[in-house]
Design a protein around this motif. Structure first.
Motif, PDB file in Angstrom:
ATOM      1  N   GLY A  67       1.307   6.456  -6.967  1.00  0.00           N
ATOM      2  CA  GLY A  67       0.101   7.136  -7.442  1.00  0.00           C
ATOM      3  C   GLY A  67       0.214   8.645  -7.424  1.00  0.00           C
ATOM      4  N   ASN A 109       2.482   1.569  -3.539  1.00  0.00           N
ATOM      5  CA  ASN A 109       1.571   1.877  -4.643  1.00  0.00           C
ATOM      6  C   ASN A 109       0.953   3.269  -4.502  1.00  0.00           C
ATOM      7  OD1 ASN A 109       2.287  -0.626  -5.444  1.00  0.00           O
ATOM      8  ND2 ASN A 109       0.255  -1.515  -5.455  1.00  0.00           N
ATOM      9  N   LYS A 110       0.557   3.627  -3.297  1.00  0.00           N
ATOM     10  CA  LYS A 110      -0.031   4.962  -3.128  1.00  0.00           C
ATOM     11  C   LYS A 110       1.016   6.053  -3.385  1.00  0.00           C
ATOM     12  CE  LYS A 110      -4.127   4.288  -0.260  1.00  0.00           C
ATOM     13  NZ  LYS A 110      -5.083   5.090  -1.056  1.00  0.00           N
ATOM     14  N   GLY A 157       0.777   3.226  -9.652  1.00  0.00           N
ATOM     15  CA  GLY A 157       0.111   3.370  -8.363  1.00  0.00           C
ATOM     16  C   GLY A 157      -0.844   2.209  -8.123  1.00  0.00           C
ATOM     17  N   SER A 176      -8.519  -1.553  -2.068  1.00  0.00           N
ATOM     18  CA  SER A 176      -8.578  -0.420  -2.988  1.00  0.00           C
ATOM     19  C   SER A 176      -9.996   0.141  -3.019  1.00  0.00           C
ATOM     20  CB  SER A 176      -8.136  -0.845  -4.387  1.00  0.00           C
ATOM     21  OG  SER A 176      -9.050  -1.781  -4.901  1.00  0.00           O
ATOM     22  N   LEU A 184      -4.637   0.411  -5.892  1.00  0.00           N
ATOM     23  CA  LEU A 184      -4.629   1.054  -4.575  1.00  0.00           C
ATOM     24  C   LEU A 184      -4.400   2.558  -4.726  1.00  0.00           C
ATOM     25  CD1 LEU A 184      -2.579  -1.725  -2.788  1.00  0.00           C
ATOM     26  CD2 LEU A 184      -4.858  -0.994  -2.063  1.00  0.00           C
ATOM     27  N   GLY A 185      -3.569   2.937  -5.701  1.00  0.00           N
ATOM     28  CA  GLY A 185      -3.273   4.346  -5.917  1.00  0.00           C
ATOM     29  C   GLY A 185      -4.190   5.003  -6.944  1.00  0.00           C
ATOM     30  N   VAL A 238       0.842  -1.204   0.000  1.00  0.00           N
ATOM     31  CA  VAL A 238       0.000   0.000   0.000  1.00  0.00           C
ATOM     32  C   VAL A 238       0.874   1.250   0.000  1.00  0.00           C
ATOM     33  CG1 VAL A 238      -1.868   1.211   1.184  1.00  0.00           C
ATOM     34  CG2 VAL A 238      -1.732  -1.286   1.316  1.00  0.00           C
ATOM     35  N   TYR A 284      -6.114   8.175  -5.902  1.00  0.00           N
ATOM     36  CA  TYR A 284      -5.817   7.999  -4.476  1.00  0.00           C
ATOM     37  C   TYR A 284      -4.324   7.938  -4.150  1.00  0.00           C
ATOM     38  CZ  TYR A 284     -10.782   6.788  -4.649  1.00  0.00           C
ATOM     39  OH  TYR A 284     -12.135   6.801  -4.875  1.00  0.00           O
ATOM     40  N   GLY A 285      -3.510   8.647  -4.922  1.00  0.00           N
ATOM     41  CA  GLY A 285      -2.097   8.717  -4.576  1.00  0.00           C
ATOM     42  C   GLY A 285      -1.933   9.403  -3.225  1.00  0.00           C
TER      43      GLY A 285
END
Lengths: 155, 385
Positions: B171, B167-168, B323, B204, B326-327, B164, B179-180
Protein backbone atom coordinates in the motif's frame (compact mmCIF):
# COMPACT_ATOMS: atom_id res chain seq x y z
CA UNK A 1 -11.07 27.04 -0.05
CA UNK A 2 -9.26 27.40 3.21
CA UNK A 3 -5.61 26.49 3.42
CA UNK A 4 -6.09 24.43 6.54
CA UNK A 5 -7.28 20.90 5.87
CA UNK A 6 -10.33 19.55 7.63
CA UNK A 7 -9.35 16.56 9.73
CA UNK A 8 -12.65 16.10 11.53
CA UNK A 9 -15.60 15.58 9.17
CA UNK A 10 -17.88 17.29 11.70
CA UNK A 11 -15.93 20.53 11.09
CA UNK A 12 -17.23 20.60 7.52
CA UNK A 13 -20.75 21.93 7.04
CA UNK A 14 -23.08 18.95 7.18
CA UNK A 15 -26.61 17.82 7.90
CA UNK A 16 -27.33 14.98 10.32
CA UNK A 17 -29.94 12.50 9.09
CA UNK A 18 -31.59 9.57 10.74
CA UNK A 19 -33.12 6.58 8.95
CA UNK A 20 -36.22 5.35 10.73
CA UNK A 21 -36.74 1.69 9.95
CA UNK A 22 -38.84 -0.44 12.25
CA UNK A 23 -40.02 -3.81 11.09
CA UNK A 24 -42.21 -6.65 12.17
CA UNK A 25 -40.66 -9.84 10.86
CA UNK A 26 -43.33 -12.50 10.29
CA UNK A 27 -42.06 -15.87 11.47
CA UNK A 28 -44.11 -17.93 9.03
CA UNK A 29 -45.44 -21.44 9.36
CA UNK A 30 -42.12 -23.02 10.33
CA UNK A 31 -40.93 -20.26 12.66
CA UNK A 32 -44.30 -20.28 14.39
CA UNK A 33 -43.90 -23.95 15.28
CA UNK A 34 -40.21 -23.71 16.18
CA UNK A 35 -40.71 -20.90 18.66
CA UNK A 36 -43.94 -22.38 20.06
CA UNK A 37 -42.08 -25.62 20.81
CA UNK A 38 -39.17 -23.72 22.33
CA UNK A 39 -41.35 -21.52 24.50
CA UNK A 40 -43.99 -24.00 25.58
CA UNK A 41 -42.15 -27.31 25.61
CA UNK A 42 -38.51 -26.28 25.85
CA UNK A 43 -37.68 -28.27 22.75
CA UNK A 44 -35.36 -27.47 19.84
CA UNK A 45 -36.91 -28.74 16.63
CA UNK A 46 -35.67 -29.22 13.09
CA UNK A 47 -37.24 -30.25 9.80
CA UNK A 48 -35.98 -33.24 7.84
CA UNK A 49 -35.53 -33.54 4.10
CA UNK A 50 -36.64 -37.03 2.98
CA UNK A 51 -34.52 -36.87 -0.20
CA UNK A 52 -31.26 -35.60 1.25
CA UNK A 53 -31.68 -37.17 4.71
CA UNK A 54 -30.57 -33.98 6.38
CA UNK A 55 -32.19 -32.15 9.28
CA UNK A 56 -32.41 -28.36 9.17
CA UNK A 57 -31.91 -26.45 12.39
CA UNK A 58 -33.27 -23.79 12.49
CA UNK A 59 -36.09 -25.50 10.62
CA UNK A 60 -37.34 -24.42 7.22
CA UNK A 61 -40.13 -25.18 4.88
CA UNK A 62 -37.83 -26.21 2.03
CA UNK A 63 -34.57 -28.02 1.42
CA UNK A 64 -31.87 -25.68 0.11
CA UNK A 65 -30.21 -28.59 -1.68
CA UNK A 66 -33.06 -30.35 -3.54
CA UNK A 67 -35.79 -27.74 -3.11
CA UNK A 68 -38.29 -30.27 -1.65
CA UNK A 69 -40.98 -29.08 0.71
CA UNK A 70 -40.20 -30.27 4.24
CA UNK A 71 -42.93 -31.55 6.54
CA UNK A 72 -41.27 -33.99 8.91
CA UNK A 73 -40.37 -32.50 12.30
CA UNK A 74 -37.65 -33.87 14.57
CA UNK A 75 -36.67 -32.99 18.15
CA UNK A 76 -32.88 -32.60 17.94
CA UNK A 77 -32.41 -32.44 21.71
CA UNK A 78 -30.48 -29.83 23.60
CA UNK A 79 -26.98 -31.27 23.27
CA UNK A 80 -24.55 -30.37 20.55
CA UNK A 81 -20.93 -29.84 19.58
CA UNK A 82 -19.09 -26.56 19.06
CA UNK A 83 -18.31 -26.36 15.33
CA UNK A 84 -16.50 -23.06 15.77
CA UNK A 85 -16.37 -20.18 18.24
CA UNK A 86 -14.91 -16.77 18.89
CA UNK A 87 -14.33 -14.59 21.93
CA UNK A 88 -15.51 -11.03 21.34
CA UNK A 89 -13.82 -8.34 23.39
CA UNK A 90 -15.38 -5.24 21.83
CA UNK A 91 -18.93 -3.92 21.54
CA UNK A 92 -20.59 -2.61 18.40
CA UNK A 93 -19.43 0.93 19.17
CA UNK A 94 -15.83 -0.29 19.48
CA UNK A 95 -15.72 0.02 23.27
CA UNK A 96 -14.16 -2.77 25.25
CA UNK A 97 -16.66 -5.21 26.72
CA UNK A 98 -16.54 -5.48 30.49
CA UNK A 99 -16.60 -9.24 30.13
CA UNK A 100 -15.70 -10.97 26.84
CA UNK A 101 -18.56 -12.81 25.14
CA UNK A 102 -18.07 -16.27 23.63
CA UNK A 103 -20.11 -16.87 20.47
CA UNK A 104 -20.29 -20.32 18.91
CA UNK A 105 -21.95 -22.30 16.16
CA UNK A 106 -23.38 -25.35 17.87
CA UNK A 107 -24.20 -28.32 15.66
CA UNK A 108 -26.75 -30.82 16.93
CA UNK A 109 -26.20 -34.53 16.57
CA UNK A 110 -27.78 -35.83 13.39
CA UNK A 111 -28.62 -32.35 12.17
CA UNK A 112 -27.17 -30.50 9.17
CA UNK A 113 -27.54 -27.09 10.74
CA UNK A 114 -27.23 -25.76 14.24
CA UNK A 115 -27.50 -22.61 16.21
CA UNK A 116 -25.39 -19.51 16.69
CA UNK A 117 -25.44 -18.69 20.38
CA UNK A 118 -23.44 -17.62 23.39
CA UNK A 119 -21.45 -19.97 25.60
CA UNK A 120 -21.72 -19.53 29.37
CA UNK A 121 -20.52 -21.03 32.67
CA UNK A 122 -17.00 -21.44 31.31
CA UNK A 123 -14.02 -19.36 30.24
CA UNK A 124 -12.34 -22.13 28.31
CA UNK A 125 -13.80 -23.39 25.10
CA UNK A 126 -12.57 -25.41 22.12
CA UNK A 127 -13.77 -26.68 18.78
CA UNK A 128 -15.40 -30.07 19.29
CA UNK A 129 -16.48 -29.32 22.85
CA UNK A 130 -19.81 -30.89 23.86
CA UNK A 131 -22.33 -28.35 25.06
CA UNK A 132 -25.99 -28.21 26.07
CA UNK A 133 -28.63 -25.51 25.89
CA UNK A 134 -29.60 -23.76 29.12
CA UNK A 135 -33.19 -22.58 28.78
CA UNK A 136 -34.76 -19.73 30.64
CA UNK A 137 -37.63 -20.67 32.95
CA UNK A 138 -41.00 -21.17 31.18
CA UNK A 139 -42.32 -17.90 32.62
CA UNK A 140 -39.37 -15.94 31.24
CA UNK A 141 -39.60 -17.34 27.70
CA UNK A 142 -40.94 -15.05 25.00
CA UNK A 143 -40.69 -17.21 21.87
CA UNK A 144 -37.28 -15.75 21.01
CA UNK A 145 -33.88 -17.23 20.29
CA UNK A 146 -32.97 -15.71 23.65
CA UNK A 147 -35.33 -18.18 25.36
CA UNK A 148 -32.11 -20.15 25.31
CA UNK A 149 -29.98 -18.25 27.84
CA UNK A 150 -26.74 -19.75 26.51
CA UNK A 151 -25.04 -23.12 25.96
CA UNK A 152 -22.73 -24.60 28.59
CA UNK A 153 -20.29 -27.53 28.63
CA UNK A 154 -22.16 -30.78 29.24
CA UNK A 155 -21.67 -32.12 32.72
CA UNK B 1 -20.06 -12.42 -29.79
CA UNK B 2 -18.23 -9.20 -29.07
CA UNK B 3 -15.21 -9.14 -26.82
CA UNK B 4 -15.41 -6.65 -23.93
CA UNK B 5 -12.71 -4.23 -22.83
CA UNK B 6 -12.12 -1.66 -20.13
CA UNK B 7 -11.06 1.44 -22.06
CA UNK B 8 -10.90 4.08 -19.37
CA UNK B 9 -11.04 4.70 -15.66
CA UNK B 10 -11.15 7.41 -13.06
CA UNK B 11 -10.23 7.03 -9.41
CA UNK B 12 -10.55 9.58 -6.64
CA UNK B 13 -8.00 7.78 -4.51
CA UNK B 14 -9.05 6.28 -1.17
CA UNK B 15 -8.92 8.32 2.03
CA UNK B 16 -10.07 7.93 5.63
CA UNK B 17 -12.34 10.97 5.27
CA UNK B 18 -13.48 13.27 2.44
CA UNK B 19 -15.11 16.18 4.24
CA UNK B 20 -14.55 18.61 1.38
CA UNK B 21 -16.77 16.74 -1.09
CA UNK B 22 -20.34 15.46 -1.01
CA UNK B 23 -20.89 11.97 -2.40
CA UNK B 24 -22.23 13.55 -5.59
CA UNK B 25 -19.16 15.74 -6.03
CA UNK B 26 -16.92 12.75 -5.36
CA UNK B 27 -18.69 10.81 -8.12
CA UNK B 28 -18.66 13.80 -10.49
CA UNK B 29 -14.94 14.44 -10.14
CA UNK B 30 -14.17 10.75 -10.65
CA UNK B 31 -16.48 10.44 -13.64
CA UNK B 32 -14.81 13.43 -15.32
CA UNK B 33 -11.43 11.66 -15.02
CA UNK B 34 -12.83 8.44 -16.50
CA UNK B 35 -14.48 10.19 -19.47
CA UNK B 36 -11.27 12.12 -20.09
CA UNK B 37 -9.26 8.89 -20.00
CA UNK B 38 -11.58 7.16 -22.49
CA UNK B 39 -12.08 10.31 -24.54
CA UNK B 40 -15.87 10.17 -24.46
CA UNK B 41 -18.69 12.62 -23.90
CA UNK B 42 -21.14 11.12 -21.37
CA UNK B 43 -24.04 13.08 -22.82
CA UNK B 44 -23.64 11.49 -26.24
CA UNK B 45 -21.34 8.51 -26.27
CA UNK B 46 -22.61 6.19 -23.50
CA UNK B 47 -25.25 3.53 -24.11
CA UNK B 48 -25.82 2.42 -20.50
CA UNK B 49 -24.71 3.69 -17.08
CA UNK B 50 -24.46 1.20 -14.20
CA UNK B 51 -24.00 2.29 -10.60
CA UNK B 52 -23.44 -0.18 -7.76
CA UNK B 53 -24.76 0.88 -4.38
CA UNK B 54 -26.68 -0.41 -1.39
CA UNK B 55 -29.37 1.90 0.04
CA UNK B 56 -28.46 1.51 3.70
CA UNK B 57 -24.81 2.36 3.09
CA UNK B 58 -25.88 5.54 1.28
CA UNK B 59 -28.44 6.72 3.82
CA UNK B 60 -31.22 6.76 1.23
CA UNK B 61 -34.13 4.65 0.27
CA UNK B 62 -34.21 4.24 -3.51
CA UNK B 63 -30.65 5.57 -3.87
CA UNK B 64 -30.61 4.71 -7.58
CA UNK B 65 -32.74 7.81 -8.23
CA UNK B 66 -29.93 10.00 -6.90
CA UNK B 67 -27.16 9.02 -9.31
CA UNK B 68 -27.83 10.19 -12.88
CA UNK B 69 -26.95 13.89 -12.64
CA UNK B 70 -23.40 13.60 -11.29
CA UNK B 71 -22.53 11.03 -13.97
CA UNK B 72 -23.92 12.93 -16.93
CA UNK B 73 -26.70 10.36 -17.17
CA UNK B 74 -29.86 12.44 -16.81
CA UNK B 75 -32.46 11.22 -19.31
CA UNK B 76 -30.03 8.52 -20.37
CA UNK B 77 -30.19 4.75 -19.80
CA UNK B 78 -29.15 3.98 -16.23
CA UNK B 79 -29.77 1.45 -13.50
CA UNK B 80 -28.26 0.51 -10.15
CA UNK B 81 -27.00 -2.90 -9.11
CA UNK B 82 -27.57 -3.31 -5.40
CA UNK B 83 -24.24 -4.94 -4.70
CA UNK B 84 -20.49 -4.90 -5.19
CA UNK B 85 -18.98 -3.09 -8.18
CA UNK B 86 -17.88 -6.37 -9.74
CA UNK B 87 -21.51 -7.50 -9.96
CA UNK B 88 -21.86 -4.34 -12.04
CA UNK B 89 -18.92 -5.49 -14.17
CA UNK B 90 -20.67 -8.82 -14.74
CA UNK B 91 -23.80 -6.97 -15.84
CA UNK B 92 -21.87 -4.63 -18.15
CA UNK B 93 -20.04 -7.62 -19.65
CA UNK B 94 -23.30 -9.39 -20.41
CA UNK B 95 -24.89 -6.29 -21.93
CA UNK B 96 -21.99 -5.76 -24.32
CA UNK B 97 -21.88 -9.45 -25.20
CA UNK B 98 -25.49 -9.24 -26.39
CA UNK B 99 -24.26 -7.05 -29.22
CA UNK B 100 -26.84 -4.35 -28.50
CA UNK B 101 -24.56 -2.00 -26.51
CA UNK B 102 -21.12 -0.61 -27.29
CA UNK B 103 -20.24 1.72 -24.42
CA UNK B 104 -21.04 1.25 -20.76
CA UNK B 105 -20.07 3.31 -17.73
CA UNK B 106 -19.62 1.47 -14.43
CA UNK B 107 -19.51 3.35 -11.12
CA UNK B 108 -19.03 2.34 -7.47
CA UNK B 109 -18.06 4.42 -4.48
CA UNK B 110 -17.80 4.53 -0.72
CA UNK B 111 -18.54 7.51 1.48
CA UNK B 112 -17.94 5.43 4.58
CA UNK B 113 -17.05 8.49 6.65
CA UNK B 114 -20.62 9.77 6.21
CA UNK B 115 -22.00 6.63 7.89
CA UNK B 116 -22.23 7.29 11.61
CA UNK B 117 -23.42 3.79 12.54
CA UNK B 118 -21.73 1.52 9.99
CA UNK B 119 -21.50 -1.51 12.27
CA UNK B 120 -25.23 -1.27 13.02
CA UNK B 121 -25.89 -1.51 9.30
CA UNK B 122 -23.67 -4.59 9.09
CA UNK B 123 -25.57 -6.10 12.03
CA UNK B 124 -28.81 -5.39 10.17
CA UNK B 125 -27.57 -7.86 7.54
CA UNK B 126 -28.03 -10.73 9.97
CA UNK B 127 -31.14 -12.90 10.16
CA UNK B 128 -33.60 -10.84 12.20
CA UNK B 129 -35.12 -13.76 14.08
CA UNK B 130 -32.39 -16.36 14.59
CA UNK B 131 -29.21 -14.26 14.80
CA UNK B 132 -29.81 -10.56 15.38
CA UNK B 133 -31.42 -10.86 18.84
CA UNK B 134 -28.09 -12.18 20.18
CA UNK B 135 -26.68 -8.68 19.75
CA UNK B 136 -22.98 -7.88 19.75
CA UNK B 137 -20.50 -6.68 17.12
CA UNK B 138 -21.26 -8.66 13.92
CA UNK B 139 -17.56 -9.21 13.16
CA UNK B 140 -17.79 -12.07 15.65
CA UNK B 141 -18.81 -14.03 12.56
CA UNK B 142 -15.39 -13.35 10.99
CA UNK B 143 -13.72 -14.48 14.23
CA UNK B 144 -15.72 -17.71 14.13
CA UNK B 145 -14.92 -18.35 10.48
CA UNK B 146 -11.21 -17.64 10.94
CA UNK B 147 -11.11 -20.00 13.91
CA UNK B 148 -12.63 -22.89 11.96
CA UNK B 149 -10.45 -22.12 8.93
CA UNK B 150 -7.27 -22.25 11.01
CA UNK B 151 -8.48 -25.40 12.78
CA UNK B 152 -9.17 -27.32 9.55
CA UNK B 153 -6.23 -26.13 7.46
CA UNK B 154 -3.47 -25.79 10.07
CA UNK B 155 -2.90 -22.26 8.75
CA UNK B 156 -1.20 -20.31 11.54
CA UNK B 157 -2.03 -16.99 13.17
CA UNK B 158 1.44 -15.81 12.09
CA UNK B 159 0.60 -16.53 8.45
CA UNK B 160 -2.61 -14.51 8.73
CA UNK B 161 -0.71 -11.64 10.37
CA UNK B 162 1.86 -11.80 7.56
CA UNK B 163 -0.91 -10.93 5.08
CA UNK B 164 -1.26 -7.59 6.87
CA UNK B 165 2.47 -6.93 6.78
CA UNK B 166 2.63 -7.68 3.03
CA UNK B 167 -0.49 -5.78 2.00
CA UNK B 168 0.16 -2.65 4.04
CA UNK B 169 3.72 -2.59 2.68
CA UNK B 170 2.40 -2.80 -0.90
CA UNK B 171 0.00 0.00 0.00
CA UNK B 172 2.90 2.37 0.62
CA UNK B 173 3.68 2.17 -3.10
CA UNK B 174 0.10 2.91 -4.12
CA UNK B 175 -0.84 6.61 -4.24
CA UNK B 176 -4.53 5.60 -4.17
CA UNK B 177 -4.12 3.72 -0.85
CA UNK B 178 -5.25 5.19 2.47
CA UNK B 179 -3.52 2.85 4.90
CA UNK B 180 -0.15 1.83 3.49
CA UNK B 181 2.34 1.30 6.30
CA UNK B 182 5.42 -0.58 7.39
CA UNK B 183 4.06 -2.77 10.16
CA UNK B 184 5.90 -5.68 11.71
CA UNK B 185 4.59 -9.15 12.32
CA UNK B 186 4.86 -8.49 16.05
CA UNK B 187 2.80 -5.33 15.81
CA UNK B 188 0.01 -7.27 14.12
CA UNK B 189 0.23 -10.21 16.51
CA UNK B 190 0.32 -7.91 19.54
CA UNK B 191 -2.65 -5.81 18.42
CA UNK B 192 -5.83 -6.46 20.35
CA UNK B 193 -7.58 -9.79 19.79
CA UNK B 194 -11.02 -8.35 19.07
CA UNK B 195 -12.69 -11.56 17.94
CA UNK B 196 -10.43 -14.47 18.83
CA UNK B 197 -8.32 -15.38 16.88
CA UNK B 198 -8.88 -12.27 14.73
CA UNK B 199 -6.63 -9.33 15.63
CA UNK B 200 -7.45 -5.66 15.33
CA UNK B 201 -4.82 -4.97 12.66
CA UNK B 202 -6.15 -7.88 10.60
CA UNK B 203 -9.42 -6.02 10.05
CA UNK B 204 -9.41 -3.55 7.15
CA UNK B 205 -10.55 -0.01 7.91
CA UNK B 206 -13.25 1.57 5.75
CA UNK B 207 -12.21 4.36 3.41
CA UNK B 208 -13.90 6.90 1.13
CA UNK B 209 -13.33 6.76 -2.58
CA UNK B 210 -14.90 6.41 -5.99
CA UNK B 211 -14.04 4.50 -9.13
CA UNK B 212 -15.61 4.93 -12.56
CA UNK B 213 -14.80 2.69 -15.50
CA UNK B 214 -15.68 2.84 -19.16
CA UNK B 215 -16.27 -0.46 -20.94
CA UNK B 216 -16.55 -0.90 -24.66
CA UNK B 217 -17.30 -3.51 -27.27
CA UNK B 218 -14.64 -4.93 -29.54
CA UNK B 219 -15.95 -2.74 -32.36
CA UNK B 220 -14.88 0.52 -30.73
CA UNK B 221 -12.49 -0.45 -27.91
CA UNK B 222 -9.33 0.01 -29.91
CA UNK B 223 -10.43 3.38 -31.23
CA UNK B 224 -11.06 4.63 -27.66
CA UNK B 225 -7.90 3.29 -26.03
CA UNK B 226 -4.46 2.25 -27.16
CA UNK B 227 -4.34 -0.03 -24.10
CA UNK B 228 -7.72 -1.74 -23.85
CA UNK B 229 -7.89 -4.33 -21.06
CA UNK B 230 -9.96 -7.29 -22.16
CA UNK B 231 -12.40 -9.01 -19.85
CA UNK B 232 -11.82 -12.69 -20.57
CA UNK B 233 -14.32 -14.12 -18.12
CA UNK B 234 -16.58 -13.20 -15.21
CA UNK B 235 -18.24 -15.49 -12.67
CA UNK B 236 -20.33 -15.00 -9.57
CA UNK B 237 -21.98 -17.13 -6.93
CA UNK B 238 -23.90 -16.87 -3.65
CA UNK B 239 -23.88 -19.43 -0.82
CA UNK B 240 -26.83 -19.89 1.51
CA UNK B 241 -27.43 -16.90 3.80
CA UNK B 242 -27.99 -19.30 6.68
CA UNK B 243 -24.99 -19.13 9.03
CA UNK B 244 -26.15 -22.39 10.51
CA UNK B 245 -25.92 -24.47 7.34
CA UNK B 246 -23.23 -22.76 5.29
CA UNK B 247 -19.68 -24.01 4.82
CA UNK B 248 -17.33 -22.43 7.40
CA UNK B 249 -13.91 -23.57 6.22
CA UNK B 250 -13.87 -23.17 2.47
CA UNK B 251 -15.10 -20.13 0.54
CA UNK B 252 -17.31 -22.25 -1.72
CA UNK B 253 -19.01 -19.18 -3.21
CA UNK B 254 -15.62 -18.03 -4.52
CA UNK B 255 -14.73 -21.50 -5.83
CA UNK B 256 -17.95 -21.64 -7.90
CA UNK B 257 -17.51 -18.05 -9.14
CA UNK B 258 -13.91 -18.85 -10.14
CA UNK B 259 -14.90 -21.99 -12.02
CA UNK B 260 -17.43 -19.97 -13.99
CA UNK B 261 -14.89 -17.27 -14.87
CA UNK B 262 -12.06 -19.74 -15.64
CA UNK B 263 -14.29 -21.69 -18.01
CA UNK B 264 -15.01 -18.55 -20.06
CA UNK B 265 -11.38 -17.44 -19.97
CA UNK B 266 -10.17 -20.99 -20.78
CA UNK B 267 -7.95 -21.06 -17.71
CA UNK B 268 -6.98 -24.57 -16.64
CA UNK B 269 -4.12 -23.87 -14.25
CA UNK B 270 -4.69 -20.47 -12.64
CA UNK B 271 -1.29 -20.30 -10.88
CA UNK B 272 0.55 -20.89 -14.18
CA UNK B 273 -1.72 -19.02 -16.57
CA UNK B 274 -2.42 -15.91 -14.49
CA UNK B 275 0.35 -13.48 -13.49
CA UNK B 276 -1.07 -11.88 -10.33
CA UNK B 277 -4.30 -11.51 -8.37
CA UNK B 278 -6.24 -8.91 -6.46
CA UNK B 279 -8.15 -10.84 -3.78
CA UNK B 280 -10.71 -9.65 -1.24
CA UNK B 281 -8.93 -9.22 2.09
CA UNK B 282 -11.35 -7.33 4.32
CA UNK B 283 -10.00 -9.66 7.02
CA UNK B 284 -6.45 -10.97 6.65
CA UNK B 285 -7.36 -14.68 6.77
CA UNK B 286 -9.80 -14.16 3.88
CA UNK B 287 -6.91 -13.57 1.46
CA UNK B 288 -5.59 -17.05 2.23
CA UNK B 289 -9.00 -18.73 2.28
CA UNK B 290 -9.90 -17.04 -1.03
CA UNK B 291 -6.57 -18.01 -2.66
CA UNK B 292 -7.46 -21.63 -2.04
CA UNK B 293 -11.00 -21.16 -3.32
CA UNK B 294 -9.56 -19.52 -6.45
CA UNK B 295 -7.57 -22.73 -7.10
CA UNK B 296 -4.27 -20.86 -6.85
CA UNK B 297 -3.11 -23.63 -4.55
CA UNK B 298 -4.44 -26.64 -2.73
CA UNK B 299 -6.69 -26.32 0.22
CA UNK B 300 -4.64 -25.32 3.29
CA UNK B 301 -1.54 -24.32 1.31
CA UNK B 302 -2.01 -20.57 0.93
CA UNK B 303 -0.39 -19.69 4.26
CA UNK B 304 2.77 -21.55 3.28
CA UNK B 305 2.99 -19.84 -0.12
CA UNK B 306 2.65 -16.49 1.57
CA UNK B 307 5.23 -17.35 4.23
CA UNK B 308 7.67 -18.38 1.51
CA UNK B 309 7.25 -14.96 -0.11
CA UNK B 310 5.70 -16.31 -3.33
CA UNK B 311 2.82 -13.82 -3.12
CA UNK B 312 5.02 -10.81 -2.38
CA UNK B 313 5.20 -8.01 -4.93
CA UNK B 314 8.45 -9.47 -6.29
CA UNK B 315 7.31 -13.07 -5.79
CA UNK B 316 6.29 -15.70 -8.31
CA UNK B 317 2.60 -14.79 -8.04
CA UNK B 318 1.95 -11.38 -6.44
CA UNK B 319 -1.29 -11.17 -4.48
CA UNK B 320 -2.80 -7.76 -3.75
CA UNK B 321 -0.04 -5.60 -5.25
CA UNK B 322 -2.38 -2.62 -4.66
CA UNK B 323 -2.10 -3.12 -0.92
CA UNK B 324 -5.45 -4.87 -0.88
CA UNK B 325 -8.25 -3.57 1.26
CA UNK B 326 -5.95 -3.73 4.27
CA UNK B 327 -3.65 -1.21 2.59
CA UNK B 328 -6.05 0.73 0.35
CA UNK B 329 -8.94 0.84 2.80
CA UNK B 330 -12.21 -1.06 2.61
CA UNK B 331 -14.29 0.67 -0.04
CA UNK B 332 -17.59 -1.08 0.82
CA UNK B 333 -19.43 -1.72 -2.48
CA UNK B 334 -16.47 -0.23 -4.36
CA UNK B 335 -14.23 -3.10 -3.13
CA UNK B 336 -14.60 -5.03 -6.37
CA UNK B 337 -13.78 -2.00 -8.49
CA UNK B 338 -10.69 -1.35 -6.30
CA UNK B 339 -9.58 -4.85 -7.30
CA UNK B 340 -10.43 -4.27 -10.97
CA UNK B 341 -8.63 -0.94 -10.99
CA UNK B 342 -5.35 -2.47 -9.84
CA UNK B 343 -5.63 -5.20 -12.45
CA UNK B 344 -6.22 -2.55 -15.14
CA UNK B 345 -3.27 -0.43 -13.92
CA UNK B 346 -0.92 -3.43 -13.84
CA UNK B 347 -2.02 -4.66 -17.27
CA UNK B 348 -1.66 -1.18 -18.75
CA UNK B 349 1.83 -0.96 -17.25
CA UNK B 350 0.80 2.10 -15.23
CA UNK B 351 1.27 0.74 -11.69
CA UNK B 352 4.34 2.86 -10.99
CA UNK B 353 6.70 1.58 -8.31
CA UNK B 354 4.61 -1.53 -7.75
CA UNK B 355 4.52 -2.53 -11.45
CA UNK B 356 4.74 -6.27 -12.01
CA UNK B 357 7.04 -6.77 -15.04
CA UNK B 358 5.44 -8.24 -18.16
CA UNK B 359 2.05 -8.80 -16.56
CA UNK B 360 -0.35 -10.13 -19.20
CA UNK B 361 -3.20 -11.79 -17.31
CA UNK B 362 -4.65 -10.63 -13.98
CA UNK B 363 -7.39 -11.85 -11.68
CA UNK B 364 -9.82 -9.67 -9.72
CA UNK B 365 -11.90 -11.15 -6.93
CA UNK B 366 -14.40 -9.68 -4.54
CA UNK B 367 -16.66 -10.72 -1.67
CA UNK B 368 -19.51 -8.75 -0.18
CA UNK B 369 -18.16 -8.89 3.36
CA UNK B 370 -19.68 -10.03 6.63
CA UNK B 371 -22.21 -11.62 6.87
CA UNK B 372 -22.53 -12.42 3.16
CA UNK B 373 -21.28 -15.35 1.13
CA UNK B 374 -21.28 -13.79 -2.33
CA UNK B 375 -18.19 -13.71 -4.51
CA UNK B 376 -17.32 -12.42 -7.98
CA UNK B 377 -14.25 -13.33 -10.04
CA UNK B 378 -12.97 -11.78 -13.26
CA UNK B 379 -10.01 -12.66 -15.47
CA UNK B 380 -8.57 -9.81 -17.52
CA UNK B 381 -5.79 -9.52 -20.07
CA UNK B 382 -4.00 -6.89 -22.12
CA UNK B 383 -3.83 -9.39 -24.98
CA UNK B 384 -7.01 -9.78 -27.00
CA UNK B 385 -6.29 -13.14 -28.64
Amino acid sequence: MSIEKITNPFDARHWIGHMEADYMYTLGVVGERFFKELKENGRIMGTRCPNCSIVYVPPRMYCERCFAKLEEWIDVGKKGTIHTFTIATIEKDGKKLEKPVIYALIKFEGAHGGMIHKIGETDTVCIGMKVEAVLKSPEERKASINDIAYFRPTK
Amino acid sequence: MSEVAIVGFGCSGFKPITPELSYKELMFETAVKAYEDAGINPRKDVDVFITCAEDYLEGFSIFDEFVPDQLGAVLRHLFTVSGDGMLGLATAYMLIRTGHFDTIVLEAHSKASDILTYIDIVAFGLDPVYNRPLGGHPYYIAGMEMNRYLHDTCTTTEQCAQVVVKNKRNGILNPYAAYGANVTLDQVLCSETCFYPLKKLEISTPADGCIVMVLASEKIAESLSDKPIWVKGVGWCTETPSLETREWTKAVYTRMAAEMAYKQAKINNPWMEIDFAEIHDQFAYKELQHMEALKLCDYGEAGKLLEDGLTNLNGEFPVNPSGGLLGMGYGLEASGTQKLLEVVLQLRGEAGRRQIPNAEVGLAHTWRGIPTATGVVAVLSNVKR
